[in-house]
Design an enzyme around this catalytic site. Structure first.
Site, PDB file in Angstrom:
ATOM      1  N   SER A 181       1.291  17.314 -25.603  1.00 34.81           N
ATOM      2  CA  SER A 181       1.039  16.637 -26.872  1.00 34.81           C
ATOM      3  C   SER A 181       1.129  17.601 -28.049  1.00 34.81           C
ATOM      4  O   SER A 181       1.492  17.200 -29.147  1.00 34.81           O
ATOM      5  CB  SER A 181      -0.327  15.959 -26.853  1.00 34.81           C
ATOM      6  OG  SER A 181      -1.312  16.839 -26.395  1.00 34.81           O
ATOM      7  N   HIS A 209       2.871  11.224 -23.404  1.00 38.13           N
ATOM      8  CA  HIS A 209       3.917  11.388 -24.426  1.00 38.13           C
ATOM      9  C   HIS A 209       5.332  11.305 -23.846  1.00 38.13           C
ATOM     10  O   HIS A 209       6.294  11.605 -24.546  1.00 38.13           O
ATOM     11  CB  HIS A 209       3.729  12.726 -25.144  1.00 38.13           C
ATOM     12  CG  HIS A 209       2.464  12.765 -25.930  1.00 38.13           C
ATOM     13  ND1 HIS A 209       2.375  12.279 -27.214  1.00 38.13           N
ATOM     14  CD2 HIS A 209       1.223  13.182 -25.589  1.00 38.13           C
ATOM     15  CE1 HIS A 209       1.134  12.414 -27.648  1.00 38.13           C
ATOM     16  NE2 HIS A 209       0.412  12.961 -26.680  1.00 38.13           N
ATOM     17  N   LYS A 240       0.494   4.767 -27.187  1.00 39.22           N
ATOM     18  CA  LYS A 240       1.583   5.502 -27.850  1.00 39.22           C
ATOM     19  C   LYS A 240       2.860   4.646 -27.773  1.00 39.22           C
ATOM     20  O   LYS A 240       2.973   3.708 -28.534  1.00 39.22           O
ATOM     21  CB  LYS A 240       1.700   6.894 -27.245  1.00 39.22           C
ATOM     22  CG  LYS A 240       0.348   7.653 -27.393  1.00 39.22           C
ATOM     23  CD  LYS A 240       0.417   9.071 -26.992  1.00 39.22           C
ATOM     24  CE  LYS A 240      -0.971   9.704 -26.816  1.00 39.22           C
ATOM     25  NZ  LYS A 240      -1.820   9.739 -28.014  1.00 39.22           N
TER      26      LYS A 240
END
Ligand SMILES: Cc1ncc(COP(=O)(O)O)c(C=O)c1O
Length: 398
Positions: A181, A209, A240
């Site tokens: 991240s 991610h 996300k």
């Protein structure tokens, strides 16, 4: 009382390490409304631009109409509603695992899972740059914790040798992020799989991610490298690329059954709102569709555009995809200079946060640019032009 922490806060300001909240008055998008005007947002994890997508909004609205707003109880009591079950089936299908379990956040998924799978006779080996949720989960488990320097396979190997000798009857868990991240770099997954097999360890991979960004149907780094079946515990967040909120674990049926029975952050909390589960399921279905893959490809075109502009030369998306991610650290060094560059960009209409100590070492301050599929080519080139004009000397991390 009113002076509580006054001196400490003063010190943070003096060191350019003070942080404050920023109010956004609009939905997440490539451009957002902030007090004082609109800015182009290069700080969002909404990698595919789904957070305000009609597909997800409609799914949430329909679920509210059918199931209301609150789940009413914890999952094991009477809070498991059909949208939760459908989401988990969709996650397992998409990821290609036997089963899946959703949590109220990625943080809760990490903390609850590590606490459930490891105990005081076990060992958890963590990459030093692992997300706080992995570190907190390892601490909560009561297991012996060893950190290895970032992506350092040699040190990990010696920790594994030590763990096998000192904790011969215990479990050894390797926990790391797939795409980190902080800087957007990747874990050496193939080598990690080799080591975990050699030492009979379990591998927990946090794909927060990387899902939506890497791999066929956005299934993450493990799928990108053809290693899905070799990862024991797939951890992810729905907050996300999925554009919603919540976390999940994908893995074997017995792992999921164990978590249902032992993960405290799953058991002792009210189930997530059913509308969120419905929206997340719509996001999973989107990722699994050809439209999802097109959106991912668009993201890579934007990423290649940013890197070409800031590094000079032309980078194709396939090239960017080989090593990159949606996160791009612009290394500045000095904290005050990083804050100043972030402020100057903000004054020109770009939201690009400065990342400083304690997130990174002192003197290693950087700007963290995140690119999404929702950015236009023009928005990317405007940012590139501004950075190159304001600080032609700063460079992107490799
Ligand atoms: C690597 C990583 N893992 C886990 C999380 C936690 O996810 P969530 O925001 O859903 O709690 C985050 C982000 O916040 C993250 O960056």
């Amino acid at each position: 009382m009113s002076d509580l922490f006054h001196a400490e806060l003063h010190e943070l300001r003096a060191q350019s390490l003070y942080r404050k909240l920023r109010e956004i008055g609009s939905a997440q998008a490539a451009e957002v409304q902030i007090v004082g005007g609109r800015v182009i947002n290069f700080s969002s994890n909404d990698y595919l631009g789904l957070a305000n997508d009609p597909l997800l909004r409609d799914a949430a609205t329909a679920a509210i109409a059918e199931f209301g707003v609150g789940a009413g109880a914890s999952r094991l009591v009477s809070g498991t509603l059909s949208p939760h079950v459908r989401l988990e089936a969709a996650l397992a299908r998409w990821k290609g695992t036997q089963a899946a379990l959703s949590f109220s956040s990625g943080y809760a998924a990490a903390v609850g899972t590590l606490q459930a799978i490891a105990g005081k006779n076990d060992v958890v080996l963590l990459d030093k740059l692992s997300h706080a949720s992995l570190i907190d989960g390892a601490k909560l488990s009561g297991a012996t914790i060893r950190l290895f320097p970032h992506n350092h396979l040699g040190k990990l190997e010696s920790h594994l040798e030590w763990a096998r000798q000192e904790h011969a009857n215990g479990k050894v868990v390797i926990a790391t992020e797939a795409v980190f991240s902080r800087d957007g770099d990747r874990a050496p997954l193939r080598q990690l799989v080799g080591l975990k097999k050699r030492f009979g360890a379990l591998l927990l991979l946090d794909e927060a991610h990387s899902v939506g960004v890497l791999g066929p149907n956005g299934r993450g780094l493990s799928a990108h490298e053809g290693l899905t079946k070799h990862v024991d515990i797939h951890l992810g967040t729905l907050s996300k690329a999925f554009g919603t909120s919540g976390g999940y674990i994908c893995g074997s049926r017995s792992l999921i059954e164990w978590l249902i029975n032992r993960a405290r952050s799953f058991i002792f909390t009210t189930a997530p709102p059913p509308a969120l589960a419905a929206a997340a399921r719509a996001a999973v279905d989107f990722l699994a569709s050809p439209a999802g893959d097109e959106c991912r490809l668009l993201l890579w075109q934007r990423i290649a555009g940013l890197r070409s502009g800031l590094e000079g030369g032309v980078q194709q998306e396939t090239e960017a995809m080989r090593f990159g991610s949606a996160i791009h650290p612009l290394i500045v060094g000095d904290e005050a200079e990083a804050v100043e560059l972030s402020r100057s960009l903000y004054a020109e209409g770009f939201l690009v946060p400065a990342i400083r100590y304690p997130t990174v070492a002192k003197g290693a301050a950087r700007l963290r640019i995140t690119v999404t599929a929702a950015h236009t080519e023009q928005q990317i080139s405007r940012l590139v032009e501004a950075v190159n004009r304001l600080r032609p000397d700063v460079t992107l991390a490799a």
